[in-house]
Scaffold this motif. Structure first.
Motif, short mmCIF file in Angstrom:
data_model
loop_
_atom_site.label_atom_id
_atom_site.label_comp_id
_atom_site.label_asym_id
_atom_site.label_seq_id
_atom_site.Cartn_x
_atom_site.Cartn_y
_atom_site.Cartn_z
N GLY A 1 59.26 9.13 66.31
CA GLY A 1 60.62 9.42 66.72
C GLY A 1 60.74 10.66 67.57
O GLY A 1 59.87 11.54 67.55
N PRO A 2 61.82 10.75 68.34
CA PRO A 2 62.00 11.85 69.29
C PRO A 2 62.55 13.11 68.63
O PRO A 2 62.96 13.10 67.47
N GLY A 3 62.55 14.19 69.37
CA GLY A 3 63.12 15.43 68.88
C GLY A 3 63.12 16.51 69.95
O GLY A 3 62.36 16.42 70.92
N ILE A 4 63.97 17.49 69.79
CA ILE A 4 63.95 18.68 70.64
C ILE A 4 63.05 19.69 69.94
O ILE A 4 63.35 20.15 68.84
N VAL A 5 61.94 20.03 70.59
CA VAL A 5 60.91 20.85 69.95
C VAL A 5 60.82 22.22 70.62
O VAL A 5 60.80 22.33 71.85
N SER A 6 60.77 23.25 69.81
CA SER A 6 60.53 24.61 70.29
C SER A 6 59.48 25.23 69.39
O SER A 6 59.64 25.26 68.17
N LEU A 7 58.40 25.71 69.99
CA LEU A 7 57.30 26.29 69.22
C LEU A 7 57.19 27.79 69.50
O LEU A 7 57.46 28.24 70.63
N PRO A 8 56.78 28.59 68.52
CA PRO A 8 56.79 30.05 68.66
C PRO A 8 55.57 30.59 69.40
O PRO A 8 54.88 31.49 68.91
N TYR A 9 55.30 30.05 70.58
CA TYR A 9 54.15 30.48 71.37
C TYR A 9 54.51 30.50 72.85
O TYR A 9 55.27 29.65 73.33
N THR A 10 53.95 31.48 73.58
CA THR A 10 54.15 31.61 75.02
C THR A 10 52.81 31.44 75.71
O THR A 10 51.84 32.15 75.40
N TYR A 11 52.75 30.52 76.63
CA TYR A 11 51.49 30.20 77.31
C TYR A 11 51.04 31.35 78.21
O TYR A 11 51.82 31.89 78.99
N LEU A 12 49.76 31.72 78.09
CA LEU A 12 49.19 32.82 78.88
C LEU A 12 48.24 32.34 79.97
O LEU A 12 48.06 33.02 80.98
N GLY A 13 47.62 31.19 79.78
CA GLY A 13 46.65 30.68 80.74
C GLY A 13 45.51 29.97 80.03
O GLY A 13 45.48 29.90 78.79
N ALA A 14 44.57 29.47 80.82
CA ALA A 14 43.50 28.65 80.25
C ALA A 14 42.14 29.11 80.75
O ALA A 14 42.00 29.68 81.83
N ASP A 15 41.13 28.82 79.94
CA ASP A 15 39.75 29.16 80.25
C ASP A 15 38.94 27.87 80.38
O ASP A 15 38.79 27.13 79.41
N ASP A 16 38.42 27.60 81.59
CA ASP A 16 37.64 26.38 81.79
C ASP A 16 36.14 26.64 81.62
O ASP A 16 35.32 25.77 81.90
N ARG A 17 35.79 27.84 81.13
CA ARG A 17 34.39 28.19 80.90
C ARG A 17 34.07 28.32 79.40
O ARG A 17 33.07 28.92 79.02
N ALA A 18 34.93 27.74 78.59
CA ALA A 18 34.78 27.91 77.14
C ALA A 18 33.61 27.12 76.57
O ALA A 18 33.15 27.39 75.47
N GLY A 19 33.13 26.13 77.31
CA GLY A 19 32.01 25.34 76.82
C GLY A 19 32.45 24.09 76.10
O GLY A 19 33.61 23.67 76.18
N ALA A 20 31.53 23.49 75.37
CA ALA A 20 31.79 22.21 74.70
C ALA A 20 32.67 22.38 73.46
O ALA A 20 32.57 23.38 72.76
N ASN A 21 33.49 21.39 73.21
CA ASN A 21 34.25 21.35 71.96
C ASN A 21 33.58 20.37 71.00
O ASN A 21 32.41 20.03 71.17
N TYR A 22 34.29 19.88 70.01
CA TYR A 22 33.67 19.04 68.98
C TYR A 22 33.14 17.72 69.53
O TYR A 22 32.31 17.06 68.90
N THR A 23 33.60 17.31 70.73
CA THR A 23 33.12 16.06 71.32
C THR A 23 31.74 16.22 71.97
O THR A 23 31.09 15.23 72.29
N GLY A 24 31.32 17.48 72.17
CA GLY A 24 30.07 17.73 72.88
C GLY A 24 30.25 17.86 74.37
O GLY A 24 29.28 18.16 75.09
#
Length: 248
Positions: free
Chosen positions: A199-222
């Protein structure tokens, strides 16, 4: 937090985001399939919905659809059974690398666009994202937007690695984020790395996006993935459920 963080526009030109190894060849059913990753067959789910619904068409949106192979297989199956007029399938991917172009007028539409800025043509009964959030910068913004795209009894299912969402000091947002997501109406399965919503909803989360790192390496998928960084914001008001204006 890494010294070098990318905004979403810069991130989308990253070789990691254009990774062809994750969701490019995934089928509808079988070993390497949506059915295996999601825990249910999306076409069977959609077809069950058509038998119950009075809507003109049932909608399935797949974000980060890769080559669209799974969606093409689903559309072909609907056409063979003469049911393609009952379902609209929309696939969105950042890379225009689709297996083939859908025939105009059929159930399937494929769009090359960023999921962080793309706007849907309708609300959807089913929204899926198989491993796609691993390559998105502002993951929480996508979740917030998706919540408003569901029909009243629509379903959302996606892979989500909470370890790839971190605070400014580098710590995983972890349990506190999972709690915030659940309070906002999502289901979070940390063992299966899966997030969902009904179901739908109006969502607000207590976080402000700062940016992303594409050099973090592999996650759980490998596979190499993108880590997203957020600052903590004041706790927002509790969510308010909203109904869909239209199913079309």
């Amino acid at each position: 937090m890494p010294e070098r963080l990318l905004d979403d526009e810069t991130l989308e030109s990253s070789a990691v985001v254009a990774n062809s190894a994750m969701n490019r060849e995934r089928q509808l059913a079988g070993v390497n399939s949506y059915t295996r990753e999601l825990g249910f067959n999306p076409l069977e789910w959609i077809m069950a919905r058509t038998a119950q619904s009075l809507q003109t068409t049932i909608g399935w949106l797949d974000l980060c659809c890769g080559t669209g192979r799974c969606l093409l297989q689903a559309a072909d199956a609907l056409a063979r059974d003469g049911l393609d007029h009952l379902v609209t399938i929309v696939g969105v991917d950042l890379v225009d690398f689709f297996d083939r172009t859908p025939v105009p007028g059929t159930a399937l539409q494929l769009s090359c666009a960023s999921v962080t800025s793309w706007s849907p043509p309708r609300r959807f009964d089913l929204i899926t994202c198989v491993h796609g959030l691993h390559y998105v910068g502002d993951k929480l913004a996508v979740l917030t937007r998706v919540a408003g795209w569901l029909t009243d009894d629509g379903r959302f299912s996606a892979d989500l690695d909470l370890d790839s969402i971190r605070l400014a000091d580098g710590r995983p947002a972890g349990r506190k984020l999972a709690t915030a997501l659940r309070e906002a109406g999502f289901t979070v399965d940390t063992r299966r790395h899966r997030i969902g919503r009904n179901g739908p909803g109006i969502v607000s989360l207590p976080y402000t996006y700062l940016g992303a790192d594409d050099r973090a390496g592999a996650n759980y998928t490998g596979q190499p993935a993108v880590t997203s960084y957020y600052g903590e914001s004041p706790v927002p008001r509790r969510r308010q459920d909203v109904g869909a204006d239209s199913s079309e």
